[in-house]
Design a protein around this motif. Structure first.
Motif, PDB file in Angstrom:
ATOM      1  N   ASP A 145      -2.036 -11.476   7.642  1.00  0.00           N
ATOM      2  CA  ASP A 145      -1.807 -12.187   8.898  1.00  0.00           C
ATOM      3  C   ASP A 145      -0.326 -12.492   9.122  1.00  0.00           C
ATOM      4  O   ASP A 145       0.095 -12.754  10.240  1.00  0.00           O
ATOM      5  N   ALA A 146       0.466 -12.467   8.055  1.00  0.00           N
ATOM      6  CA  ALA A 146       1.841 -12.931   8.152  1.00  0.00           C
ATOM      7  C   ALA A 146       2.846 -11.837   8.424  1.00  0.00           C
ATOM      8  O   ALA A 146       4.039 -12.076   8.437  1.00  0.00           O
ATOM      9  N   ALA A 147       2.383 -10.606   8.621  1.00  0.00           N
ATOM     10  CA  ALA A 147       3.307  -9.479   8.735  1.00  0.00           C
ATOM     11  C   ALA A 147       4.288  -9.669   9.877  1.00  0.00           C
ATOM     12  O   ALA A 147       3.928 -10.044  10.973  1.00  0.00           O
ATOM     13  N   VAL A 203      -2.357   0.624   6.478  1.00  0.00           N
ATOM     14  CA  VAL A 203      -1.716   0.258   5.213  1.00  0.00           C
ATOM     15  C   VAL A 203      -0.853  -0.985   5.380  1.00  0.00           C
ATOM     16  O   VAL A 203      -0.099  -1.119   6.351  1.00  0.00           O
ATOM     17  N   GLU A 204      -0.961  -1.900   4.437  1.00  0.00           N
ATOM     18  CA  GLU A 204      -0.117  -3.089   4.396  1.00  0.00           C
ATOM     19  C   GLU A 204       1.212  -2.768   3.729  1.00  0.00           C
ATOM     20  O   GLU A 204       2.277  -3.065   4.250  1.00  0.00           O
ATOM     21  N   GLN A 205       1.178  -2.155   2.531  1.00  0.00           N
ATOM     22  CA  GLN A 205       2.401  -1.726   1.893  1.00  0.00           C
ATOM     23  C   GLN A 205       2.078  -0.767   0.757  1.00  0.00           C
ATOM     24  O   GLN A 205       0.942  -0.660   0.304  1.00  0.00           O
ATOM     25  N   ILE A 206       3.104  -0.039   0.323  1.00  0.00           N
ATOM     26  CA  ILE A 206       2.975   0.922  -0.770  1.00  0.00           C
ATOM     27  C   ILE A 206       4.027   0.602  -1.818  1.00  0.00           C
ATOM     28  O   ILE A 206       5.214   0.463  -1.499  1.00  0.00           O
ATOM     29  N   GLU A 207       3.593   0.482  -3.048  1.00  0.00           N
ATOM     30  CA  GLU A 207       4.487   0.278  -4.175  1.00  0.00           C
ATOM     31  C   GLU A 207       4.529   1.566  -4.994  1.00  0.00           C
ATOM     32  O   GLU A 207       3.495   2.102  -5.359  1.00  0.00           O
ATOM     33  N   VAL A 208       5.722   2.063  -5.267  1.00  0.00           N
ATOM     34  CA  VAL A 208       5.902   3.227  -6.134  1.00  0.00           C
ATOM     35  C   VAL A 208       6.536   2.738  -7.424  1.00  0.00           C
ATOM     36  O   VAL A 208       7.686   2.300  -7.435  1.00  0.00           O
ATOM     37  N   LEU A 209       5.765   2.771  -8.505  1.00  0.00           N
ATOM     38  CA  LEU A 209       6.219   2.322  -9.811  1.00  0.00           C
ATOM     39  C   LEU A 209       6.649   3.546 -10.608  1.00  0.00           C
ATOM     40  O   LEU A 209       5.885   4.495 -10.775  1.00  0.00           O
ATOM     41  N   ARG A 210       7.866   3.515 -11.126  1.00  0.00           N
ATOM     42  CA  ARG A 210       8.414   4.653 -11.837  1.00  0.00           C
ATOM     43  C   ARG A 210       8.411   4.388 -13.339  1.00  0.00           C
ATOM     44  O   ARG A 210       8.780   3.311 -13.785  1.00  0.00           O
ATOM     45  N   VAL A 260      -1.276   1.615  -3.326  1.00  0.00           N
ATOM     46  CA  VAL A 260      -1.406   1.434  -1.882  1.00  0.00           C
ATOM     47  C   VAL A 260      -2.316   0.244  -1.597  1.00  0.00           C
ATOM     48  O   VAL A 260      -3.423   0.168  -2.140  1.00  0.00           O
ATOM     49  N   THR A 261      -1.855  -0.656  -0.767  1.00  0.00           N
ATOM     50  CA  THR A 261      -2.656  -1.819  -0.366  1.00  0.00           C
ATOM     51  C   THR A 261      -2.904  -1.745   1.137  1.00  0.00           C
ATOM     52  O   THR A 261      -1.957  -1.660   1.920  1.00  0.00           O
ATOM     53  N   THR A 262      -4.157  -1.747   1.539  1.00  0.00           N
ATOM     54  CA  THR A 262      -4.474  -1.765   2.966  1.00  0.00           C
ATOM     55  C   THR A 262      -4.593  -3.208   3.448  1.00  0.00           C
ATOM     56  O   THR A 262      -4.681  -4.148   2.652  1.00  0.00           O
ATOM     57  N   ARG A 263      -4.598  -3.380   4.752  1.00  0.00           N
ATOM     58  CA  ARG A 263      -4.668  -4.728   5.305  1.00  0.00           C
ATOM     59  C   ARG A 263      -6.047  -5.323   5.080  1.00  0.00           C
ATOM     60  O   ARG A 263      -7.063  -4.675   5.292  1.00  0.00           O
ATOM     61  N   ALA A 264      -6.062  -6.569   4.670  1.00  0.00           N
ATOM     62  CA  ALA A 264      -7.308  -7.251   4.354  1.00  0.00           C
ATOM     63  C   ALA A 264      -7.956  -7.807   5.616  1.00  0.00           C
ATOM     64  O   ALA A 264      -7.285  -8.059   6.623  1.00  0.00           O
TER      65      ALA A 264
END
Length: 820
Positions: A34-36, A145-152, A170-174
């Motif tokens: 909700d805070a985007a 999609v809410e945001q994507i984190e790429v962990l190396r 990958v996190t989608t919007r709740a």
């Protein structure tokens, strides 16, 4: 030139973009959707991630991690992982179709050049904490999609499976308990049409729902003169729904499901160039095509974007599933359970002779998969100690029913011209191989990660994971051909078969023969890591990591070489696990009242038994065959830097760069490049690119580049906005620019003089006007119409033909978005 510049002029090309690290975007923790904030809005500089299975500021996480928020993805048209690579310099993506897709981070993760259901990738893909085993998921459009984190770097002590190279989270919007919605429509050249919509809100005081849809359609960018079609099109649809039940503040249960379908006219690799191999001159591309009077490839310039592939093309890719996630706050921690089922249904049609000649009329491997995962973990948090412990179970079932069929041009194309049989189209016409390929794949694991805050500045974080893997496979290829008496007969290596010595069957056996074997693999391994982090100041974090990690072993399920007696060489049916030693140091900093962020990472990774494409002569056999095995040692080391800055609330910019030094430290039985292949099997081997000489059985590529990796890679951009009122609405006019560059890289399993891809850069521009409730903008991507290859491949048979996968040409269009 005017054609190239016209869209750019129409869009008033300018300098700016949302930063790749999404410093303007809202946290991705549960209920934070909700805070985007809109792209370009003011920000405190804090980005919340869940990389360590709990919500925390990305600058406090001692891991090399990049974050891209949903608003940035939408603004830049990044609607799949392929486009994400333009924002992530150390992320590599190669795909000739959804099944033949590879994702690497820092140059490692998947063997290059062979598709095989029996091995697994080293980059884990997780969507809403569910592990996606099939990399084909990466070719589908992102949905809400809410945001994507790429962990190396290795992540195995926290993530479910095979993350030796890294993870994409990958996190989608709740679902939201406040009614909200948004819609987006884009139109562009090449008949591009894309629509997205999402709506969310409460059903009761304790139950909320969200449903999202996405549809993308685009005409192909390559014209097939043989079928009068534009190929390599896009035709995607995705639907995702979720229900969130919150009976109390300490319990959250999310039921989610999704359906994704691609059904384009795709995927064709086209003529790129011809090189000289060691095959006899009369069996190389120019001589072979001359056997068919009047045949000419439509263009010898790949960027004319014309082909004549004569076999039907299709790439129907259906994927979906359901998950149930329960999060229960118990005492000082949270207990999380994630139960998921996913399926994948792949139905392709390919042209695998890469010409307009009917050499192969069918080379298709329809595949069906079901996978089931269960993860249970507990995350505890206290002043001096926090930890995550958990267990993970995975089961996968793959069934592939493939077919390969030769056509009337096969005899002339595949048989030596010195043989009279090569002049009889009936000899190899109609060879049918029906392949039954099966895999049952089980993985069980227990893992734990502890963060001991020794002082307010120093944290020691050890982790451990014990893993059991078991694979059981079946490969059954039944090949039928036509004997010289006109009867249909089994093509086999069994010398007792009554038609074994029939001249037609003997010729066909040199092309393909029946094979049956049942490989299996099982093993335990122990992964562990230790991380030290030190808060130099409130805004400066230094860290160092050592990780010992494993990628599970595998089995060859695309066939193996045959021995001299015709039996399969089962000693090469297994692929040993990769053993990874990884060292990393990093520095994360913020300054200028947190308006600027600078992160620096150095790493050194060594891999024993690296899983790679090999080619080998099995004792007693005169047949060379490629399969997957283990290279002795690989080393990848490098430096990565990420910088973002927001000097004012109206301007933000970013630049990311990576230097990657990569090589096979020891690999003595690699597949030879085409210039050292196709000749006789005697000794000594002849000079490269010399027709009619002997070829080495395999090649020592120790010291050579890994495929697919650039030494230098960068992405950069900026965005500037100014207040404005249009049609009585107050908002902001903004100008955007983003770009990326990668230097030369090899596109073959063993580096070849014919398959290096030159460095290139891509530049994208956009200009628009946005308010709190709508956003309208024009965009142009690959603005200067850069011609570039995404990949080059050596086609079968050592004829010298090199095929290409082309990058997108210049595209342009407009987008309008509404939200409420």
């Amino acid at each position: 030139m005017l054609r190239r510049l016209k869209p750019l002029l129409l869009l008033s090309a300018a300098l700016a973009v949302t930063p790749a690290f999404a410093a303007d975007e809202a946290p991705a923790a549960a209920d934070a959707a909700d805070a985007a904030e809109p792209a370009g809005g003011a920000s405190s500089g804090e980005i919340v991630v869940t990389a360590r299975r709990r919500a925390e500021d990305v600058q406090d996480v001692p891991v090399a991690i990049s974050v891209v928020g949903g608003a940035t993805l939408e603004a830049q048209g990044t609607y799949n992982i392929n486009r994400l690579t333009q924002l992530q310099p150390t992320l590599q993506f190669f795909s000739t179709n959804p099944r033949n897709t590879f994702i690497n981070i820092r140059g490692i993760g998947a063997p290059f050049g062979l598709t095989n259901d029996g091995f697994e990738q080293g980059v884990g893909i997780y969507i809403d904490q569910v592990y996606y085993n099939r990399i084909a998921a990466a070719t589908l459009d992102f949905v809400d999609v809410e945001q994507i984190e790429v962990l190396r770097g290795p992540q195995g002590t926290l993530y479910g499976k095979n993350t030796t190279a890294g993870a994409i989270n990958v996190t989608t919007r709740a679902p939201s308990f406040t009614f909200e919605g948004k819609a987006e429509v884009s139109l562009g050249n090449y008949s591009f049409k894309q629509a997205k919509a999402s709506v969310s809100g409460p059903i009761t005081d304790t139950l909320a729902a969200r449903i999202s849809v996405s549809s993308t359609d685009r005409r192909g960018t390559i014209y097939n003169v043989a079928t009068d079609q534009w190929i390599n099109a896009q035709d995607n649809i995705g639907i995702r729904g979720a229900l969130l039940w919150k009976p109390g503040e300490d319990l959250r249960i999310t039921l989610a499901g999704d359906f994704n379908l691609q059904d384009p006219i795709c995927c064709g690799q086209i003529y790129a160039r011809v090189g000289t191999t060691q095959r006899a001159l009369n069996r190389q591309y120019a001589a072979l095509t001359a056997l068919f009077p009047g045949y000419r490839v439509p263009s010898t310039d790949a960027f004319d974007r014309r082909t004549d592939l004569d076999a039907p093309l299709a790439a129907r890719n259906e994927m979906g599933g359901a998950s149930l996630r329960a999060e229960w706050d118990v005492g000082p921690g949270t207990l999380t359970s994630i139960t998921a089922w996913r399926y994948w249904d792949w139905d392709p049609s390919n042209d695998r002779d890469f010409t307009g000649l009917p050499v192969y009329t069918k080379v298709n491997n329809p595949t069906k998969q079901n996978q089931y995962t269960q993860e249970l973990r507990y995350a505890y948090e206290a002043d001096r100690l926090d930890f995550v412990v958990g267990a993970f179970a995975f089961y996968q079932e793959i069934r592939t029913s493939g077919i390969q069929e030769t056509g009337p041009a096969a005899s002339a194309w595949l048989l030596a011209p010195s043989s009279a049989l090569s002049r009889n189209p009936a000899v190899l016409n109609g060879i049918v191989a029906e392949n039954d390929i099966r895999l049952d794949n089980l993985s069980l694991a227990a893992f734990g990660k502890v963060n001991w805050h020794v002082t307010d500045q120093l944290t020691i974080s050890p982790g451990i994971r014990i893993n059991y893997d078991k694979k059981e496979g079946l490969y059954d290829s039944v090949v039928i051909g036509t004997a010289s008496d006109g009867t249909r007969q089994l093509i086999t290596n069994d010398a007792t078969h009554p038609y074994y010595n029939d001249p037609w069957i003997a010729a066909q056996r040199g092309t393909q023969s029946s094979q049956f074997f049942e490989p299996d693999f099982s093993d335990w391994n122990l992964s562990y890591d230790i991380n030290l982090s030190y808060k130099v100041t409130e805004d400066v974090l230094a860290y160092a990591t050592y990780a010992r990690s494993f990628k599970t072993g595998g089995i060859n399920l695309n066939g193996v070489p045959s021995r001299g007696d015709g039996t399969p060489a089962l000693e090469v049916a297994q692929i040993r696990p990769e053993k990874v030693d990884h060292f990393e140091v990093g520095l994360k900093t913020q300054f200028w009242n947190r308006r600027a962020t600078f992160n620096l990472t150095g790493y050194w990774t060594e891999i024993d038994d690296f899983q790679a494409s090999v080619i080998s002569n099995v004792s007693g056999s005169n047949v060379l065959r490629g399969y997957l095995a283990n290279a002795d040692k690989v080393r990848v080391r490098g430096i990565e830097a990420d910088f973002t800055v927001r000097p004012t609330d109206r301007l933000n910019a970013y630049v990311s760069g990576a230097f990657t030094d990569h090589e096979f430290r020891k690999f003595v039985d690699a597949p030879c490049p085409p210039e050292l292949a196709g000749g006789g099997t005697g000794t000594p081997a002849g000079p490269p690119a010399t027709p009619g000489v002997n070829s080495p059985a395999n090649c020592d590529v120790s010291g050579q580049w890994l495929p697919g990796v650039s030494k230098w890679a960068f992405s950069w951009g900026a965005e500037y906005e100014i207040p404005a009122a249009i049609l009585g609405r107050d908002g902001d006019v903004y100008l955007g620019y983003d770009a990326n560059y990668r230097s030369k890289f090899s596109s073959n399993a063993s580096r070849s003089i014919y398959t290096d891809i030159s460095g290139y850069s891509i530049h994208n521009f956009r200009v628009g006007f946005r308010t709190d409730s709508f956003d309208v903008f024009g965009w142009i991507r690959n603005a200067f119409d850069q011609n570039y290859f995404e990949s080059l491949a050596v086609t079968p048979g050592n004829t010298g033909l090199i095929s290409a996968q082309l990058g997108d040409p210049q595209t342009w269009g407009g987008t309008i978005k509404f939200s409420f």
